[in-house]
Scaffold this motif. Structure first.
Motif, mmCIF file in Angstrom:
data_model
loop_
_atom_site.group_PDB
_atom_site.id
_atom_site.type_symbol
_atom_site.label_atom_id
_atom_site.label_comp_id
_atom_site.label_asym_id
_atom_site.label_seq_id
_atom_site.Cartn_x
_atom_site.Cartn_y
_atom_site.Cartn_z
ATOM 1 N N ASN A 1 -0.914 7.015 -5.882
ATOM 2 C CA ASN A 1 -1.279 7.829 -4.721
ATOM 3 C C ASN A 1 -2.778 7.542 -4.603
ATOM 4 O O ASN A 1 -3.317 7.045 -5.266
ATOM 5 N N ASN A 2 -3.114 7.532 -3.330
ATOM 6 C CA ASN A 2 -4.471 7.430 -2.716
ATOM 7 C C ASN A 2 -5.084 6.036 -3.053
ATOM 8 O O ASN A 2 -6.202 6.061 -3.437
ATOM 9 N N THR A 3 -4.163 5.070 -3.265
ATOM 10 C CA THR A 3 -4.577 3.657 -3.303
ATOM 11 C C THR A 3 -3.696 2.798 -2.406
ATOM 12 O O THR A 3 -2.775 3.218 -1.621
ATOM 13 N N ASN A 4 -3.818 1.499 -2.652
ATOM 14 C CA ASN A 4 -2.952 0.703 -1.655
ATOM 15 C C ASN A 4 -1.927 0.139 -2.512
ATOM 16 O O ASN A 4 -1.178 -1.019 -2.190
ATOM 17 N N LEU A 5 -1.820 0.383 -3.776
ATOM 18 C CA LEU A 5 -1.154 -0.168 -4.957
ATOM 19 C C LEU A 5 0.610 0.194 -4.557
ATOM 20 O O LEU A 5 0.816 1.399 -4.584
ATOM 21 N N THR B 1 -6.767 9.716 -14.519
ATOM 22 C CA THR B 1 -6.329 8.263 -14.937
ATOM 23 C C THR B 1 -6.180 8.220 -16.625
ATOM 24 O O THR B 1 -6.844 9.073 -17.388
ATOM 25 N N ALA C 1 0.887 8.116 -10.559
ATOM 26 C CA ALA C 1 1.430 6.764 -10.525
ATOM 27 C C ALA C 1 2.636 6.587 -11.180
ATOM 28 O O ALA C 1 3.075 7.164 -12.267
ATOM 29 N N THR D 1 -0.875 -5.439 -11.446
ATOM 30 C CA THR D 1 -2.194 -4.937 -11.695
ATOM 31 C C THR D 1 -2.627 -5.256 -12.980
ATOM 32 O O THR D 1 -4.080 -5.206 -13.182
ATOM 33 N N PRO E 1 -3.206 4.994 -13.225
ATOM 34 C CA PRO E 1 -3.846 5.915 -12.430
ATOM 35 C C PRO E 1 -3.491 7.042 -12.147
ATOM 36 O O PRO E 1 -2.334 7.315 -12.676
#
Length: 494
Positions: A52-56, A468, A488, A61, A485
């Motif tokens: 969440n709140n990422t581009n992943l 995290t 996630a 990774t 994260p």
């Protein structure tokens, strides 16, 4: 004395045979033989993350290596995988191609249709779905109710799947082709035709009238044969979608005893008489709350149980305000270890276009999938694979979410976080994989693991917290450190 020795030897052989047979059941651990012992030696761990709140989004990774393990501390967070203990055999993950999905799909451009099919069914460019559910005639998800016969035709002489030839069957054929020519496909009825029911309507519950038991049993076999004639092998059927729910849409009520008796006296024998005894029959196909009662009644009856492959279930028991009842799955698995558990339907209800990217919707999938698999489930089937920008079409306005939506005005596809959370399982865990013993040391993480036939281990880890987290991954006598994260999902492939 000789007679006693003979009896003792016979008993030992019988017990040995029994042990060998039960080791292959769903909830009995199997110890890997030395010839295929899993090892972490010289293996690299590929880490894929959606957060969440990422581009992943299913993004690689990290690449990690194993090191010799030491006793973990209580202050550390750890995931423990024991490759020597394996459980049920996995059959696949997928979703339902409903009339609604097919109607929306038909409105897409050729390029978007190809993108959509690859997104779900390509093993390389998508998330590799391997299961497919569809309905026997109509469900609520479609523009209208329909059956395959003329009303009142109890002899089924008018039976035809022509309705499905317009949208549904062409889409299913393309899905199967994109998946490499094979999708394990099963079908469920929402309601018998109106004239066969006590309320004379396909909608709002009612029951199957006894005088039509045989006609309705034969209806399933005609469906299977008609679909297989079109080149779509049918793996199995469920007896009735949600048999304890009186819905505003297509629905039909069966008590546990009624489902048992219809199965053992009509459906099971008719499937065998029609040469379809090899097809798999799934009972219940409703929520986890009453699953133990249904299993107890049907599976404790040898004449009914002999026709049953397993018990299907949904996730909607939370409508009462309670939590998901995963322990009920474990209870059924413990009581009937020679039968299977199959998740047959789940979706996020009450469609709201403002919540396309609402992360708790995805976490509902992750929480259910991990707990369902750890409870002995062999396969997992989402509901509609595609809906429009209104959460339909649905002929009684029961609009819901799908992992992918299509805006039919702009022609664009909308991928929700749920799509990626499902993909953390379906893209990596392959049919015939064995679930592997996995446990976590803190409730902020949940996890499950599967060992594929190719020797690759898949460990899925979900972080439900706002922080995290660094955690140990212990596999046998080796470990590595992984960072996940907040909110996630990770897949570790090694």
């Amino acid at each position: 004395m000789k007679l006693k020795h003979f009896y003792f030897a016979s008993l030992c052989l019988a017990l040995l045979s029994c042990n060998e047979n039960t080791n292959t059941k769903n909830n009995i651990p199997e110890k890997n033989s030395s010839s295929n012992q899993f090892t972490t030696k010289d293996k690299t761990i590929e880490v894929y993350t959606t957060a969440n709140n990422t581009n992943l989004r299913l993004t690689e990774t990290d690449k990690l290596t194993f090191q010799p393990a030491e006793q973990p501390k209580e202050t550390e967070i750890s995931v423990f995988v024991n490759p020597d203990k394996t459980f049920q055999t996995f059959i696949g993950i997928g979703g339902a191609i409903t009339d609604a999905s097919a109607e929306v799909f038909a409105k897409l451009s050729a390029d978007k249709q190809k993108e959509f099919l690859n997104a779900y069914y390509s093993k390389d460019n998508g998330i590799g779905y391997s299961l497919l559910r569809t309905s026997i005639h109509s469900s609520d998800f479609g523009s209208a109710s329909h059956t395959y016969i003329k009303e009142g035709d109890s002899a089924l002489t008018s039976f035809s799947i022509e309705h499905d030839m317009k949208y549904r069957i062409p889409m299913m054929k393309r899905a199967i082709e994109t998946a490499g020519g094979k999708l394990l496909t099963y079908a469920s009825p929402w309601s018998p035709p109106a004239f066969m029911k006590s309320n004379k309507s396909m909608l709002k519950g009612g029951t199957l009238l006894p005088k039509y038991y045989q006609s309705w049993a034969t209806y399933y076999t005609k469906f299977i044969k008609a679909y297989e004639k079109e080149g779509m092998p049918i793996w199995g059927i469920t007896i009735q979608n949600e048999p304890m729910a009186t819905q505003t849409w297509e629905s039909c009520i069966y008590s546990a005893e009624a489902e048992r008796d219809f199965l053992k006296n009509y459906l099971g024998p008719t499937m065998e008489t029609e040469g379809l005894g090899d097809k798999n029959i799934v009972i219940w196909d409703h929520n986890r709350d009453l699953i133990t009662n249904r299993a107890n009644v049907i599976l404790s009856d040898p004449e009914a149980s002999k026709y049953v492959w397993g018990t299907g279930f949904h996730w909607y028991e939370t409508w009462t305000g309670g939590d998901p009842m995963f322990d009920n799955l474990k209870a059924v698995n413990e009581a009937f270890p020679d039968k299977n558990l199959l998740f047959t339907e789940g979706c996020n209800e009450k469609f709201d276009a403002e919540k396309y990217q609402y992360w708790p919707n995805a976490e509902r999938y992750g929480n259910s999938m991990i707990n369902d698999f750890n409870s002995g489930t062999v396969g997992w089937t989402d509901w509609n694979i595609l809906l429009d920008q209104n959460g339909g079409p649905n002929h009684v306005a029961n609009f819901c979410f799908a992992p992918i939506h299509a805006d039919t005005t702009s022609g664009e596809l909308i991928y929700t976080p749920s799509y990626y959370y499902i993909g953390h399982f379906s893209k990596f865990i392959l049919p015939e994989a064995k679930r592997v013993s996995t446990a976590v040391s803190r409730s902020v993480l949940i996890s499950t693991s599967f060992l594929n036939d190719d020797g690759k281990m898949v460990t899925v880890v979900m972080n439900k917290s706002d922080k995290t987290i660094s955690y140990n991954l212990f596999v046998g006598q080796e470990k590595t450190m992984v960072e996940i994260p907040p909110h996630a999902m990770q897949t570790l492939l090694y």
